[in-house]
Scaffold this motif. Structure first.
Motif, short mmCIF file in Angstrom:
data_model
loop_
_atom_site.label_atom_id
_atom_site.label_comp_id
_atom_site.label_asym_id
_atom_site.label_seq_id
_atom_site.Cartn_x
_atom_site.Cartn_y
_atom_site.Cartn_z
N VAL A 348 12.26 -7.17 10.31
CA VAL A 348 10.93 -7.57 9.83
C VAL A 348 9.84 -7.35 10.87
O VAL A 348 8.66 -7.60 10.58
CB VAL A 348 10.93 -9.05 9.38
N TYR A 349 10.20 -6.88 12.06
CA TYR A 349 9.19 -6.64 13.09
C TYR A 349 9.25 -5.23 13.67
O TYR A 349 8.23 -4.69 14.08
CB TYR A 349 9.34 -7.65 14.24
N ALA A 350 10.43 -4.66 13.75
CA ALA A 350 10.60 -3.44 14.53
C ALA A 350 10.32 -2.21 13.69
O ALA A 350 10.53 -2.18 12.48
CB ALA A 350 12.02 -3.37 15.08
N THR A 351 9.81 -1.19 14.35
CA THR A 351 9.62 0.12 13.75
C THR A 351 9.77 1.16 14.85
O THR A 351 9.42 0.90 16.01
CB THR A 351 8.24 0.26 13.09
N GLN A 434 -8.17 5.93 -5.99
CA GLN A 434 -7.28 6.86 -5.31
C GLN A 434 -7.49 6.82 -3.80
O GLN A 434 -6.52 6.86 -3.01
CB GLN A 434 -7.52 8.28 -5.84
N ALA A 435 -8.75 6.70 -3.37
CA ALA A 435 -9.03 6.61 -1.93
C ALA A 435 -8.41 5.36 -1.33
O ALA A 435 -7.85 5.39 -0.23
CB ALA A 435 -10.54 6.63 -1.71
N VAL A 436 -8.50 4.23 -2.05
CA VAL A 436 -7.93 2.97 -1.54
C VAL A 436 -6.41 3.06 -1.47
O VAL A 436 -5.79 2.64 -0.49
CB VAL A 436 -8.37 1.79 -2.43
N ARG A 437 -5.80 3.63 -2.49
CA ARG A 437 -4.33 3.76 -2.47
C ARG A 437 -3.88 4.66 -1.32
O ARG A 437 -2.89 4.37 -0.63
CB ARG A 437 -3.83 4.33 -3.80
N THR A 438 -4.61 5.72 -1.10
CA THR A 438 -4.22 6.66 -0.03
C THR A 438 -4.33 6.00 1.33
O THR A 438 -3.41 6.10 2.17
CB THR A 438 -5.11 7.91 -0.08
N VAL A 439 -5.44 5.30 1.59
CA VAL A 439 -5.60 4.68 2.90
C VAL A 439 -4.60 3.54 3.09
O VAL A 439 -4.10 3.30 4.20
CB VAL A 439 -7.06 4.20 3.09
N ALA A 440 -4.27 2.82 2.02
CA ALA A 440 -3.27 1.75 2.13
C ALA A 440 -1.89 2.32 2.42
O ALA A 440 -1.14 1.77 3.25
CB ALA A 440 -3.24 0.94 0.83
N ASP A 441 -1.54 3.43 1.78
CA ASP A 441 -0.23 4.05 2.03
C ASP A 441 -0.14 4.55 3.47
O ASP A 441 0.90 4.42 4.12
CB ASP A 441 0.00 5.19 1.05
N ARG A 442 -1.22 5.14 3.96
CA ARG A 442 -1.19 5.65 5.33
C ARG A 442 -1.14 4.50 6.35
O ARG A 442 -0.46 4.61 7.37
CB ARG A 442 -2.41 6.51 5.59
N ALA A 443 -1.86 3.43 6.06
CA ALA A 443 -1.86 2.30 7.01
C ALA A 443 -0.53 1.58 7.02
O ALA A 443 -0.12 1.05 8.06
CB ALA A 443 -2.98 1.32 6.64
N SER A 444 0.16 1.53 5.90
CA SER A 444 1.43 0.80 5.82
C SER A 444 2.64 1.67 6.12
O SER A 444 3.76 1.17 6.15
CB SER A 444 1.59 0.18 4.43
N ALA A 445 2.43 2.96 6.33
CA ALA A 445 3.56 3.85 6.59
C ALA A 445 4.26 3.44 7.88
O ALA A 445 3.63 3.28 8.93
CB ALA A 445 3.08 5.29 6.68
N GLY A 446 5.57 3.27 7.80
CA GLY A 446 6.36 2.92 8.98
C GLY A 446 6.44 1.45 9.29
O GLY A 446 7.21 1.05 10.16
N LEU A 447 5.65 0.62 8.61
CA LEU A 447 5.69 -0.82 8.87
C LEU A 447 6.91 -1.44 8.19
O LEU A 447 7.36 -0.95 7.14
CB LEU A 447 4.42 -1.49 8.35
N ALA A 449 8.82 -4.02 5.74
CA ALA A 449 8.43 -4.27 4.34
C ALA A 449 7.40 -5.37 4.20
O ALA A 449 6.42 -5.23 3.47
CB ALA A 449 9.68 -4.59 3.51
N ALA A 450 7.59 -6.49 4.89
CA ALA A 450 6.67 -7.62 4.73
C ALA A 450 5.27 -7.27 5.19
O ALA A 450 4.27 -7.60 4.52
CB ALA A 450 7.19 -8.83 5.51
N TRP A 451 5.15 -6.58 6.31
CA TRP A 451 3.82 -6.24 6.84
C TRP A 451 3.21 -5.10 6.06
O TRP A 451 1.98 -5.04 5.89
CB TRP A 451 3.94 -5.90 8.32
#
Length: 604
Positions: A348-351, A434-447, A449-451
């Motif tokens: 839940v913390y490491a990436t 679409q812009a919001v979904r794209t930026v959310a996917d990029r920001a959450s990539a690699g995090l 699951a909870a974060w």
């Protein structure tokens, strides 16, 4: 040392006829103590004297209230304190993102670490754990030098934990284990004096971990979570028991430095079979991930002995003496608990990759919002408006009159615009989503699951009402009211255009006067004036149009920039800032997690 067999002592240790038993134990009265006795911490002393069985004489001195000894509390080293503080910060920062089940073990470790720190730092609580028939109660009695724990062929024999303390001041530690006073013992006085290095040892005999009674197993699990160290007693028949290895030893692999594994009943093995069984036991422990303390390295101590014959018990006593005298087991136990909690929190913390929003992703998000509000089209419209204004100011009167008439004769296209507006609004809303979904996917990539979920939720919350806010900004930050600003050369161009028109009028009136005979005929001058006016007017207009392209373009770009900045600011305030806040919180917990596991803070 007194050797105790299963057949010799089948009665309960609290029976009044048991050697060293005080009848006041069952009645709840305070135990009798000898004058000048050092055992004054309220625990029941168990001593065996082979010289006499007579009742001691009744003392006539006034009873003296025993004063509990002052025992200094446990203190952790700076590294462990730092890890515990980091774990506390980690749990606090994660409460809003992780459920209580995920953080439950970390919270228990903090609670137990705080509770243990307030208790004695001069005592080490060691539990004797084993399966049914492994002979741990025999070993308990052999170490204490007196039959304290019940042994026998009836299974299970030990029904509740029994504690034996080698020194004063351990009452609070034993109370923490939930062991009542009637189950607290003292070793044989001669054994306690001979093993002075065992001062500070609190030995606890546990029920069988594989007992058929559920409450016995629950007591084992509860006490194992509270003691400072554990001695696993195995026998030649059950040392490879899957339940022992899978339920206890494998999950406790991080506690190798506070574990002993003792192969009991070696007297039943012929010849070199003991070494063969010990080698196989070490192999199994190695497969469990337990580090063995061989060649002077820290780890689990593996010994073979016979509690029945006493063979090898002295070696265990020596190992316990060194272990207890170091006074480091409580801190090592807590450190191992922190290691286990950190390992379970790893998912839940490491990436293993860099996380966050790149500058490229931010710019792309702003560009998408600018396209949604039509920033480019607004800039082009502003440029055309500037050019129209220039044409009106610097154009010939005849051309402006013709354009006015043409505009009046063209059919209105307002209905077409109204029909297209809902489609344009729907398209703009889709672009924003679409812009919001794209930026959310990029920001959450690699995090984890909870974060990642927290980042996406922050982006979705920010996107609510974003299209309407962008529409309002487009109105406010679009074209400024009134006409576009005029450069300084416009009055000169207007004056020159007026002059060309005046020349046309003068030449025309001159010719008209010659036609009606008012003036003498002279076609050259009026015709020249008219030609200059007719040719000069469009020439000035064309020159002004060429000169107006640069300012018009700059005016359009400025209008586009204002709208882009307004859209970017709105998107940043509503979406990017909340997402960045979640990423910052994740970086903070990563730093704390790095301190917990002892790694570089914040390193991905």
């Amino acid at each position: 040392m007194t050797a105790v067999t299963d057949q010799d002592h089948t009665e309960h240790p609290e029976h009044p006829e048991h050697p060293g038993h005080d009848a006041s134990d069952d009645s709840g009265a305070a135990p009798r103590t000898d004058a000048g006795s050092p055992w004054d911490d309220g625990l029941i002393a168990r001593r065996v004297s082979g010289s006499t069985g007579e009742e001691p004489p009744v003392l006539t001195a006034a009873p003296r209230t025993p004063v509990p000894p002052v025992v200094p509390p446990l203190s952790y080293d700076p590294a462990l304190r730092s890890r515990l503080e980091a774990l506390r910060e980690l749990v606090g920062l994660s409460r809003a993102r992780l459920d209580n089940r995920t953080l439950g073990q970390a919270g228990r470790v903090l609670d137990e670490a705080g509770a243990r720190r307030r208790l004695s730092g001069q005592h080490t609580v060691v539990a004797l754990a084993g399966a049914t028939g492994s002979g741990k109660s025999q070993l308990f009695n052999a170490l204490a030098g007196v039959p304290i724990s019940e042994t026998g062929v009836r299974r299970p024999t030990t029904a509740a934990p029994i504690a034996c303390s080698w020194s004063d001041g351990a009452a609070s530690l034993i109370e923490r284990l939930g062991i009542p006073p009637r189950l607290r013992r003292r070793p044989l006085q001669a054994t306690a004096d001979a093993d002075d290095r065992l001062r500070g040892l609190v030995l606890v005999d546990l029920p069988d971990h594989d007992s058929a009674a559920v409450q016995h197993r629950e007591q084992v699990d509860r006490v194992l979570g509270l003691v400072d160290a554990v001695i696993w007693v195995v026998d030649p028949e059950k040392y490879a028991d899957a339940m022992l290895h899978e339920r206890y030893q494998r999950p406790m692999a991080a506690h190798a430095e506070v574990m002993f594994v003792v192969l009991n009943q070696t007297d039943r093995l012929p010849g070199e079979a003991t070494e063969q069984v010990l080698d196989d036991l070490r192999r199994l422990l190695d497969e469990d991930g337990i580090v063995l303390g061989e060649y002077g390295e820290p780890g689990t101590t593996v010994l073979g002995l016979s509690a029945l014959t006493g063979d090898g018990v002295g070696e265990l006593r020596e190992s316990l003496a060194r272990f207890v005298s170091e006074r480091g087991a409580p801190a090592r136990r807590i450190a191992a608990d922190v290691d286990v909690a950190a390992a379970r929190l790893w998912p839940v913390y490491a990436t293993r990759r860099r996380t966050g929003l790149s500058e490229e992703a931010r710019e792309e998000f702003s560009d998408r919002l600018a396209d949604a509000v039509g920033a480019t089209a607004a800039g082009e419209a502003a440029e055309r408006a500037w050019l129209r204004n220039a044409n009106r100011a610097c154009g010939t009167p005849w051309l402006r009159l013709w354009r006015w008439c043409q505009a009046r004769n063209e059919p209105s296209t307002g209905s077409v615009t109204l029909r297209g507006r809902p489609d344009e609004e729907a398209t703009a809303r889709q672009r924003v989503e679409q812009a919001v979904r794209t930026v959310a996917d990029r920001a959450s990539a690699g995090l984890p699951a909870a974060w990642a979920q927290a980042v996406r939720e922050a982006a979705v919350r920010g996107s609510q009402g974003l299209p309407e806010a962008l529409d309002e900004l487009a109105v406010r930050a679009g074209l400024p009211p009134g006409r576009p600003p005029r450069p300084g050369w416009w009055p000169v161009a207007v004056l020159a255009q007026v002059s060309m028109t005046a020349l046309q009028f003068v030449g025309g009136l001159w010719l008209l006067a010659q036609i009606i005979g008012v003036m003498a005929p002279n076609l050259g001058v009026p015709v020249l004036l008219m030609v200059i006016g007719i040719v000069g007017g469009p020439l000035i207009e064309w020159s002004c149009r060429m000169a107006a392209r640069g300012p018009a373009r700059r005016y359009g770009l400025e209008a586009e920039r204002r709208l882009r900045e307004a859209a970017s600011g709105c998107g940043r305030a509503r979406v990017l800032d909340p997402v960045a806040a979640e990423l910052l919180r994740y970086r903070e917990v990563r730093e704390q997690y790095g301190r917990v596991v002892g790694a570089a803070a914040g390193r991905s």
